[in-house]
Scaffold this motif. Structure first.
Motif, PDB file in Angstrom:
ATOM      1  N   HIS A 135       0.834  -1.205   0.000  1.00 60.94           N
ATOM      2  CA  HIS A 135       0.000   0.000   0.000  1.00 60.94           C
ATOM      3  C   HIS A 135       0.872   1.259   0.000  1.00 60.94           C
ATOM      4  N   TYR A 136       1.907   1.281   0.846  1.00 59.60           N
ATOM      5  CA  TYR A 136       2.807   2.435   0.896  1.00 59.60           C
ATOM      6  C   TYR A 136       3.532   2.622  -0.434  1.00 59.60           C
ATOM      7  N   ALA A 137       3.928   1.520  -1.057  1.00 62.92           N
ATOM      8  CA  ALA A 137       4.609   1.594  -2.352  1.00 62.92           C
ATOM      9  C   ALA A 137       3.669   2.173  -3.407  1.00 62.92           C
ATOM     10  N   GLU A 138       2.403   1.773  -3.358  1.00 64.54           N
ATOM     11  CA  GLU A 138       1.407   2.316  -4.298  1.00 64.54           C
ATOM     12  C   GLU A 138       1.216   3.815  -4.079  1.00 64.54           C
ATOM     13  N   ASP A 139       1.095   4.226  -2.794  1.00 65.69           N
ATOM     14  CA  ASP A 139       0.962   5.651  -2.466  1.00 65.69           C
ATOM     15  C   ASP A 139       2.158   6.460  -2.956  1.00 65.69           C
ATOM     16  N   ALA A 140       3.317   5.818  -2.938  1.00 69.44           N
ATOM     17  CA  ALA A 140       4.535   6.517  -3.356  1.00 69.44           C
ATOM     18  C   ALA A 140       4.681   6.574  -4.868  1.00 69.44           C
ATOM     19  N   GLY A 141       3.743   5.946  -5.589  1.00 66.10           N
ATOM     20  CA  GLY A 141       3.783   6.005  -7.050  1.00 66.10           C
ATOM     21  C   GLY A 141       4.678   4.961  -7.685  1.00 66.10           C
ATOM     22  N   LYS A 142       4.984   3.881  -6.970  1.00 68.18           N
ATOM     23  CA  LYS A 142       5.835   2.813  -7.519  1.00 68.18           C
ATOM     24  C   LYS A 142       5.062   2.049  -8.596  1.00 68.18           C
ATOM     25  N   SER A 143       5.801   1.430  -9.499  1.00 67.26           N
ATOM     26  CA  SER A 143       5.172   0.669 -10.582  1.00 67.26           C
ATOM     27  C   SER A 143       4.597  -0.640 -10.032  1.00 67.26           C
ATOM     28  N   LYS A 144       3.705  -1.264 -10.810  1.00 63.23           N
ATOM     29  CA  LYS A 144       3.098  -2.539 -10.397  1.00 63.23           C
ATOM     30  C   LYS A 144       4.156  -3.622 -10.235  1.00 63.23           C
ATOM     31  N   GLU A 145       5.188  -3.574 -11.063  1.00 69.11           N
ATOM     32  CA  GLU A 145       6.271  -4.554 -10.981  1.00 69.11           C
ATOM     33  C   GLU A 145       7.032  -4.409  -9.660  1.00 69.11           C
ATOM     34  N   GLU A 146       7.315  -3.146  -9.273  1.00 68.45           N
ATOM     35  CA  GLU A 146       8.018  -2.902  -8.006  1.00 68.45           C
ATOM     36  C   GLU A 146       7.163  -3.337  -6.822  1.00 68.45           C
ATOM     37  N   ILE A 147       5.864  -3.077  -6.897  1.00 67.99           N
ATOM     38  CA  ILE A 147       4.948  -3.462  -5.814  1.00 67.99           C
ATOM     39  C   ILE A 147       4.878  -4.983  -5.693  1.00 67.99           C
ATOM     40  N   ALA A 148       4.861  -5.681  -6.832  1.00 70.08           N
ATOM     41  CA  ALA A 148       4.779  -7.145  -6.828  1.00 70.08           C
ATOM     42  C   ALA A 148       6.025  -7.789  -6.210  1.00 70.08           C
ATOM     43  N   LYS A 149       7.143  -7.096  -6.231  1.00 71.65           N
ATOM     44  CA  LYS A 149       8.382  -7.642  -5.648  1.00 71.65           C
ATOM     45  C   LYS A 149       8.370  -7.639  -4.123  1.00 71.65           C
ATOM     46  N   ILE A 150       7.422  -6.950  -3.525  1.00 71.58           N
ATOM     47  CA  ILE A 150       7.327  -6.901  -2.060  1.00 71.58           C
ATOM     48  C   ILE A 150       6.587  -8.155  -1.607  1.00 71.58           C
ATOM     49  N   THR A 151       7.331  -9.104  -1.026  1.00 72.66           N
ATOM     50  CA  THR A 151       6.732 -10.396  -0.670  1.00 72.66           C
ATOM     51  C   THR A 151       6.991 -10.838   0.766  1.00 72.66           C
ATOM     52  N   VAL A 152       7.807 -10.090   1.510  1.00 71.36           N
ATOM     53  CA  VAL A 152       8.077 -10.488   2.903  1.00 71.36           C
ATOM     54  C   VAL A 152       7.862  -9.297   3.845  1.00 71.36           C
ATOM     55  N   PRO A 153       7.352  -9.588   5.048  1.00 70.72           N
ATOM     56  CA  PRO A 153       7.201  -8.506   6.018  1.00 70.72           C
ATOM     57  C   PRO A 153       8.571  -7.941   6.389  1.00 70.72           C
ATOM     58  N   ARG A 154       8.582  -6.712   6.926  1.00 69.59           N
ATOM     59  CA  ARG A 154       9.858  -6.061   7.224  1.00 69.59           C
ATOM     60  C   ARG A 154       9.828  -5.457   8.619  1.00 69.59           C
ATOM     61  N   LYS A 155      10.940  -5.623   9.329  1.00 69.02           N
ATOM     62  CA  LYS A 155      11.108  -4.957  10.625  1.00 69.02           C
ATOM     63  C   LYS A 155      11.425  -3.496  10.320  1.00 69.02           C
TER      64      LYS A 155
END
Length: 168
Positions: A135-155
């Motif tokens: 969601h944050y990546a989408e708000d930041a205007g990242k591409s769909k490909e970049e958003i799809a690469k986010i697959t693990v939670p982060r500390k």
């Protein structure tokens, strides 16, 4: 004799009035000091703010779920491009903190990227789930490909600001 008294009185009056004029000319006007920050949320001051390096040291000593009330300064690396409802502040190199605003009560200007800020509120460490990161990546205007690469939670080092000062 009357003429001499009148003459002395006139001279005394002239010198006294000149003295008054000098006093007025010697007055020093204090310039109006312009406020160097624009305030958002609660009113805070710039006094006693930690540096971003000091804030990183605090974050590194914290565990997931710990919170600490603190104030620190940094520059805005990124701001929500839709509403200004969050911002990312760098701490050092690639390490940053995600800042959101207490009770969703205020937002940052959309053009505030790169500006110096002082934030005051609660710092905490959390695990951010994948859907929130996307969601944050989408708000930041990242591409769909970049958003799809986010697959693990982060500390993450997170911050809930109750007040923000942006340098003009």
């Amino acid at each position: 004799m009357k003429l001499a008294v009148k003459f002395c009185a006139t001279i005394l009056l002239v010198f006294t009035s000149c003295k008054e004029a000098k006093k007025e000319n010697n007055k020093v006007e204090t310039p109006n000091i312009e406020i160097a920050y624009t305030s958002y949320g609660d009113k805070i001051s710039e006094n006693n703010a930690l540096t971003k390096e000091q804030m990183l040291t605090k974050f590194e000593t914290m565990n997931v779920g710990d919170t600490v009330n603190v104030k620190f300064a940094s520059n805005i690396k990124e701001v929500c491009s839709k509403k200004g409802c969050w911002m990312k502040l760098p701490l050092v190199d690639e390490t940053e903190t995600m800042v959101r605003f207490k009770d969703y009560g205020f937002f940052m200007p959309l053009d505030s990227q790169g500006k110096q800020v002082i934030v005051e509120g609660k710092a905490f460490v959390k695990i951010t789930p994948v859907d929130e990161l996307q969601h944050y990546a989408e708000d930041a205007g990242k591409s769909k490909e970049e958003i799809a690469k986010i697959t693990v939670p982060r500390k993450e080092f997170a911050f809930e600001a109750n007040g923000v000062l942006i340098k003009k």
